[in-house]
Each structure stands twice: as C-alpha cells, then as structure tokens.
Design a protein around this motif. Structure first.
Motif, mmCIF file in Angstrom:
data_model
loop_
_atom_site.group_PDB
_atom_site.id
_atom_site.type_symbol
_atom_site.label_atom_id
_atom_site.label_comp_id
_atom_site.label_asym_id
_atom_site.label_seq_id
_atom_site.Cartn_x
_atom_site.Cartn_y
_atom_site.Cartn_z
ATOM 1 N N GLY A 515 0.524 -1.213 0.030
ATOM 2 C CA GLY A 515 -0.189 0.002 0.067
ATOM 3 C C GLY A 515 0.757 1.025 0.023
ATOM 4 N N MET A 516 2.111 1.148 0.207
ATOM 5 C CA MET A 516 2.909 2.166 0.139
ATOM 6 C C MET A 516 3.720 2.431 -1.058
ATOM 7 N N GLU A 517 4.057 3.646 -1.755
ATOM 8 C CA GLU A 517 4.870 3.963 -2.962
ATOM 9 C C GLU A 517 6.067 4.649 -2.244
ATOM 10 N N PHE A 518 7.322 4.135 -2.413
ATOM 11 C CA PHE A 518 8.495 4.717 -1.910
ATOM 12 C C PHE A 518 9.508 5.341 -3.084
ATOM 13 N N ALA A 519 9.148 5.368 -4.405
ATOM 14 C CA ALA A 519 9.897 5.747 -5.355
ATOM 15 C C ALA A 519 10.428 7.141 -5.185
ATOM 16 N N GLN A 520 9.341 8.071 -4.831
ATOM 17 C CA GLN A 520 9.529 9.423 -4.932
ATOM 18 C C GLN A 520 10.628 9.759 -3.605
ATOM 19 N N ILE A 521 10.418 9.093 -2.429
ATOM 20 C CA ILE A 521 11.301 9.302 -1.322
ATOM 21 C C ILE A 521 12.773 8.905 -1.433
ATOM 22 N N ARG A 522 12.625 7.679 -2.109
ATOM 23 C CA ARG A 522 14.085 7.074 -2.524
ATOM 24 C C ARG A 522 14.675 7.847 -3.600
ATOM 25 N N GLY A 523 14.066 8.622 -4.545
ATOM 26 C CA GLY A 523 14.780 9.374 -5.421
ATOM 27 C C GLY A 523 15.183 10.678 -4.807
ATOM 28 N N GLU A 524 14.362 11.062 -3.902
ATOM 29 C CA GLU A 524 14.810 12.327 -3.452
ATOM 30 C C GLU A 524 16.336 11.898 -2.448
ATOM 31 N N GLN A 525 16.095 10.897 -2.067
ATOM 32 C CA GLN A 525 17.435 10.361 -1.214
ATOM 33 C C GLN A 525 18.634 10.414 -1.992
ATOM 34 N N LEU A 526 18.599 9.956 -3.317
ATOM 35 C CA LEU A 526 19.472 9.827 -4.431
ATOM 36 C C LEU A 526 19.909 11.114 -4.611
ATOM 37 N N TYR A 527 19.044 12.263 -4.806
ATOM 38 C CA TYR A 527 19.436 13.616 -5.264
ATOM 39 C C TYR A 527 20.349 14.202 -4.276
ATOM 40 N N GLU A 528 20.013 13.748 -3.148
ATOM 41 C CA GLU A 528 20.838 14.435 -2.001
ATOM 42 C C GLU A 528 22.338 13.763 -1.884
ATOM 43 N N LEU A 529 22.262 12.614 -2.075
ATOM 44 C CA LEU A 529 23.396 12.039 -2.467
ATOM 45 C C LEU A 529 24.274 12.566 -3.597
ATOM 46 N N ASP A 530 23.717 12.884 -4.477
ATOM 47 C CA ASP A 530 24.496 13.439 -5.582
ATOM 48 C C ASP A 530 24.912 14.857 -5.164
ATOM 49 N N LYS A 531 24.175 15.625 -4.565
ATOM 50 C CA LYS A 531 24.370 16.980 -4.291
ATOM 51 C C LYS A 531 25.723 17.026 -3.072
ATOM 52 N N GLY A 532 25.763 16.085 -2.353
ATOM 53 C CA GLY A 532 26.641 15.673 -1.352
ATOM 54 C C GLY A 532 28.075 15.243 -1.984
ATOM 55 N N ASN A 533 27.927 15.053 -3.141
ATOM 56 C CA ASN A 533 29.256 14.213 -3.540
ATOM 57 C C ASN A 533 30.320 15.194 -4.054
ATOM 58 N N THR A 534 31.522 15.052 -4.046
ATOM 59 C CA THR A 534 32.460 16.036 -4.294
ATOM 60 C C THR A 534 32.772 15.946 -5.887
ATOM 61 N N LEU A 535 32.258 14.713 -6.498
ATOM 62 C CA LEU A 535 32.522 14.466 -7.881
ATOM 63 C C LEU A 535 30.930 14.436 -8.230
ATOM 64 N N ARG A 536 30.656 15.589 -9.243
ATOM 65 C CA ARG A 536 29.324 15.602 -9.738
ATOM 66 C C ARG A 536 29.203 15.345 -11.351
ATOM 67 N N PHE A 537 30.315 14.981 -11.983
ATOM 68 C CA PHE A 537 30.351 14.728 -13.433
ATOM 69 C C PHE A 537 31.121 13.427 -13.779
ATOM 70 N N SER A 538 30.407 12.598 -14.681
ATOM 71 C CA SER A 538 31.026 11.432 -14.819
ATOM 72 C C SER A 538 32.346 11.511 -15.480
ATOM 73 N N HIS A 539 32.601 12.684 -16.233
ATOM 74 C CA HIS A 539 34.005 12.657 -16.938
ATOM 75 C C HIS A 539 34.985 12.997 -16.116
ATOM 76 N N GLU A 540 34.788 13.047 -14.682
ATOM 77 C CA GLU A 540 35.897 13.532 -13.738
ATOM 78 C C GLU A 540 35.902 12.257 -12.785
ATOM 79 N N ASN A 541 35.360 11.355 -12.858
ATOM 80 C CA ASN A 541 35.589 9.949 -12.302
ATOM 81 C C ASN A 541 37.156 9.481 -12.580
ATOM 82 N N PRO A 542 38.073 9.631 -11.556
ATOM 83 C CA PRO A 542 39.360 9.064 -11.825
ATOM 84 C C PRO A 542 39.385 7.736 -12.160
ATOM 85 N N ALA A 543 38.528 6.938 -11.548
ATOM 86 C CA ALA A 543 38.644 5.561 -12.178
ATOM 87 C C ALA A 543 38.239 5.263 -13.473
ATOM 88 N N VAL A 544 37.338 6.025 -14.016
ATOM 89 C CA VAL A 544 36.907 5.830 -15.378
ATOM 90 C C VAL A 544 37.941 6.548 -16.186
#
Length: 588
Positions: A515-544
């Motif tokens: 009865g619960m849909e968590f896609a939006q809550i989970r998605g918002e959490q992923l956006y927070e992880l993005d904002k908190g990451n020091t690397l935000r561009f795929s072309h700057e991934n040193p391992a890549v």
C-alpha cells in the motif's frame, strides 16, 4: 464538507470521498486487501465492508461515497462476522504454509487473518494448481493467488502491457497469462510491478540466493559483486533502519561479512555509460544524415524488452551502449581480471539490482563479450540480498561502515541519480555539455527533467545547438510517447525511458511495503547523495579516466565498442500479439 457519524462519533469529512478515505482522514482504519487507490477500487475482496445505519446489506467502503448524515460502523458485530467469514473463505483457497512463503511477515492476508484471530479454517481447503516455468525470472504461484485483480490493474492501467487477465469462472476463477500463452512466450517486460503490488506471495522473483551462496562457498570462484545506485536508497527498509543509517557503506560491510571477495559500485559503470552514451549522442548530432533520432537510452532492460516486443522497427534508435550492469560485468572479466592477474573464467560476477528484467538481461547470449561466459553470471534483487543478509544472521544496525574496493568503487553524483527518473538524462547532459564545450555546466542546470511526472520534456542549449529532450517513466507513459513520436506529433533528439514508475527507485525488485509507494522518497535520497558528492560529473571520475588511459583508450574506441556496446537487435524477446501483421513480419 459533509457530516457523517463513524463509530458513534460525528465528523466533518470531504464531500464525495469514499467511506474508506473519510474514515482514514479522521484516524479510523478499515482493513483492505485488494484496494489500490486510483488503480484497483473494485471491492473484489469485500474485506473493507462496513455497516450503514438503515441499510440491510453491508457495503464495500472502498467504492461507496459518504453522504450527509450517513451513520457508519466500521467494526460492528455484523461487520466482524462478515469480515471473518470472507477471510476464511479466501484462506480456504490459499496456500497457508506461511513459513515457506517469501512474503511471510509482510503479507496483507496474513496480517488481516492474524488481526481477526483466525486460528483454524471451517471450510475444506481446495488449492488450485497449475504449471509454471521456474526458470523464468518472474514466478507465479496459483495456490497463493487471492483473485484481488491488483496485478491485472497495475499491468493494464499503469504499464499498459496487458499480460494478466481473469481465467475460468466460478470457484475455478484465477488469474493467468493473456492469450492462453506461457509466460516465457509472452511479451512481459519483466518490470515486476505486478510483484510489488501483490498483497500476498502469489507473485515473486525467481530466487537465486542459493546460487550466490554456492559461489561464495566455492574456493575456485572469485566473487565480484556490484551494487546498483537505487539499491542504496531501499535495502535497509525491511530491517527498519532509518534512511540515514541504511547507507551503502553499511551494505558493503554486510556483503563483506557474508564473504564476497570484491565489492564494487555500479556507479563506476554508470559513469562509464555516460562517457560512451554521451559520446555516441554527440557523434550522431554531428552526422545527423547517418543517424536515427531520437536516440533512446538503453540502461533499462525492461524498456529494451518493451521496445523489442512492441516497437521492433525502432530498436535501431536505442543507444548501443550497454547498461551499467553489463558494462561492469564486461569490465570485471577483462580490465579488472588483468589487474588481478587472474583467469577471467575464475571471476563470478554478481550484481545487486532493483530489477527483475536484469535477470533476463544478464542471460542474453549476446552479452558475453569478455569471452569468459556471460559477462554477468548472476543477478540478485534488493529483496534477495536482504534475505541473504537475514539468512546469515547479520545485525545490520550494529555494523560499522566500510568502503568499496578499488579501483571500481569510485562513482560520481551523476551516477547516483541513475537510480531515479530523469537521472540518466541529467548525468548525460552534464557530460555532453562538457564534451561539446570543454566547460562544466552548473550540475543542477538540468533539474527540469527530474521529478515524478510521467512524461517530461525540455530544451537545452549545448554549444551552438538546442537539444530537445524527453524523459518518461512507466511503460504506459512510454507507449504514449512512442505513439506520439511515430505519428510525428513530437520530435526529440534524446529520450530517457525507465520501465518502472519513478525509475529504478520504484523497481520491481525493491523491498515491498503493501500500500506504500516509496519511489519518490528514494529518488529524493539519491538526489541528496548527488549534491553531497565532491564529484558530480561522470567525465571527472578518476577510476573511469584511468580505465580509458590504461585499457579502453577513449570512448567509442575499438575495444570500447567490443566490450561496452551491444547489438539490441540480437536480444531474444517475444513479440507483442497486438503488433499488426505488417510490422511483425519485418526483419529488424
């Protein structure tokens, strides 16, 4: 507003609301089983019946509306007796061996039966039996089906796939695959939404946990596991962990405790995907006369199956880039095997995914480019990895966080948002902008294509060109988009499609809370992880960047094409029975 009396107390409730919603608005719970708001409001199970003063018959509260002066009793002796009888009848045709059911402890029917205090059944048990292909990623147990019709409604109304329908009549009524097909012969996209919306254990994923345990116990196997972006936002839910405590690093600790040899982040491969897909897009834009537009993302195998079965003439519009899962598998058995100085055939590649379609994807014969068997050997859903953690008696709340292994454990914020609708598009546009101009855009410049809306479109200026893009989530919306493109009503350069509503965050392999849909809550959490990451561009991934420097040379290189791209036309998938004869007879 209207005045109604519920259980001897007067309330002001919204006019036109159902009795169920009105009761809920004033804190009164009425049990339901088949009900899904806005999707399945047919009152099939009758568990939600209530008594109305002055009425001889009990009525379903989910589809009867309040009226001025209405007097409602939600748990009167008549209601309790009727509700108990209804549930007893349902149980008489239900496999009640709960200890061997994947939904035990998380089952709507089990919860209601316990609440009603049902300790034995007065009716003879008659369990329906039917054959099912247990090798298929989606498993249906006819003996557990309660005929609530949720799977039919979700598949029809949300996903528009029409895989399920009512079969037989009377006491023999059940739910089965449409057109009298076997499930493996159907055009099921394996989105898994029927599973996540089933209130019982009648639908589930094929359980591959024993294969994983066997690999962990095999001294000749080097287990390499990858964790998908959206898994980090959901894996802790069944354990009751607060979201701030259910981190991916705590999941890494759990997997390491279980014995996985090397633990990596699919985010690495998501960044790799952006480099390949973004370069492919720019190449097509530079040579439009030789390209097919729009170019569609190819990260979601449920979407790829949809394209293969519903619009086979447009499969050529898919990006040739593999999904991050498959890129990682190929990298693990080539580049990483060389780093370890081991035979690639020793590596047993496991992925933890939010998705059922990933199980089918990894088994596609064409996805074996590293030359050591299938590039990905085994896919576990988030639910399966949670069951493995329980089986190992690991107390996740007591674990200290641990880091991913290197070098394939580095991921950017752009990769994290792959797990939610609009995330792939934003990540791609961030790097496409850089590859076209040599400068980084504001990482939040493309938020317009984020959010839960089913179909979003936008125009973005990149270098000397305006790029028209669209983002769609849910296959019902995908069909609307495809028909709009096919008829010429809309035109785009680049389109992202995710099969599941909300993207991978709402994937069919994610934990279920009825009865619960968590896609939006989970998605918002992923956006927070993005904002908190020091690397935000795929072309700057040193391992890549290191992988390109030491192994792949550059995006779209010969080796990149061999290991990181695929021919979707070679994927095996049944065609839709609704295809017109002209299109289904063409060769694609």
């Amino acid at each position: 507003m209207v005045t109604v009396t519920i259980n001897h107390k007067a309330y002001e409730v919204e006019e036109g609301s159902t009795i169920l919603d009105a009761a809920a608005s004033v804190g009164i719970h009425i049990p339901t089983l088949c009900y899904l708001k806005g999707i399945n409001e047919i009152g099939a199970c009758r568990v939600c019946v209530v008594e109305l003063a002055g009425k001889d018959k009990l009525v379903a509260s989910c589809n009867n509306r309040v009226e001025e002066g209405m007097v409602v009793y939600t748990n009167s002796p008549r209601v309790r007796e009727a509700r108990r009888g209804i549930v007893e009848l349902i149980l008489s045709q239900h496999d009640c061996y709960c200890s061997t059911c994947v939904r035990s402890g998380n089952c709507g029917l089990q919860r209601i039966a316990n609440d009603l205090g049902i300790l034995d059944l007065p009716y003879q048990r008659e369990l329906p039996v039917s054959e099912w292909n247990k090798r298929f990623p989606l498993i249906r147990d006819f003996s557990k089906c309660i005929k609530c019709m949720r799977c039919i409604q979700v598949c029809d109304e949300i996903q528009g796939m029409h895989i399920w329908d009512v079969a037989n009549t009377g006491s023999r009524t059940t739910v089965d695959v449409t057109w009298n097909r076997k499930i493996e012969d159907s055009d099921c996209a394996l989105c898994g939404q029927c599973i996540t919306h089933c209130p019982v254990g009648a639908l589930r994923e094929r359980d591959d946990t024993e294969k994983a345990f066997a690999a962990l116990a095999n001294p000749d196997k080097i287990t390499v596991v990858q964790i998908a972006p959206s898994v980090r936002a959901a894996w802790g839910e069944p354990f009751g962990l607060p979201r701030e405590q259910a981190t991916v690093k705590r999941l890494v600790a759990a997997l390491r405790k279980m014995g996985f040899r090397y633990i990596f982040d699919t985010n690495f491969a998501a960044d790799l995907t952006i480099m390949e897909e973004g370069s492919e897009l720019l190449e097509k834009l530079g040579h439009p006369e030789a390209a097919r537009f729009p170019m569609f993302t190819s990260c979601c195998p449920g979407w790829v199956r949809f394209m293969k079965s519903q619009y086979p003439d447009m499969v050529g519009n898919l990006s040739s880039a593999k999904s991050p899962q498959q890129m990682f598998g190929a990298v693990a058995k080539s580049y990483y095997a060389e780093l370890l100085k081991v035979d690639p055939k020793q590596i047993y590649s496991i992925s933890v995914m939010p998705c059922l379609a990933k199980k089918d994807e990894c088994a596609q014969k064409v996805l074996s480019d590293a030359g050591a068997g299938q590039d990905v050997d085994l896919v576990l859903t988030t639910r399966e990895i949670d069951r493995m953690i329980r089986a190992e008696h690991i107390m996740v709340s007591e674990l200290e966080e641990e880091e991913f292994d290197m070098p394939l454990g580095v991921g950017t914020g752009a990769a994290v948002i792959f797990g939610t609708t609009g995330g792939v598009m934003q990540a791609a546009l961030r790097s496409a902008y850089y590859l076209a101009t040599g400068e980084n855009p504001d990482p939040d410049a493309f938020l317009e294509v984020g959010g839960m809306q089913g179909w979003k479109e936008a125009n973005f200026r990149i270098a000397d060109r305006t790029l028209r893009v669209a983002v769609v989530n849910g296959l019902g919306n995908a069909r609307k988009l495809m028909e709009s493109i096919r008829t010429g009503r809309t035109t785009y350069d680049f389109v992202e499609v995710m099969a599941c509503p909300g993207g991978c965050a709402g994937g069919g392999g994610q934990p279920i809370t009825d009865g619960m849909e968590f896609a939006q809550i989970r998605g918002e959490q992923l956006y927070e992880l993005d904002k908190g990451n020091t690397l935000r561009f795929s072309h700057e991934n040193p391992a890549v960047l290191g992988a390109y420097r030491d192994y792949f040379e550059k995006p779209l290189s010969e080796r990149s094409h061999k290991l990181l791209h695929t021919k979707h036309k070679k994927w095996e998938c049944p065609l839709s029975p609704y295809l017109d004869q002209d299109r289904s007879n063409e060769v694609y």
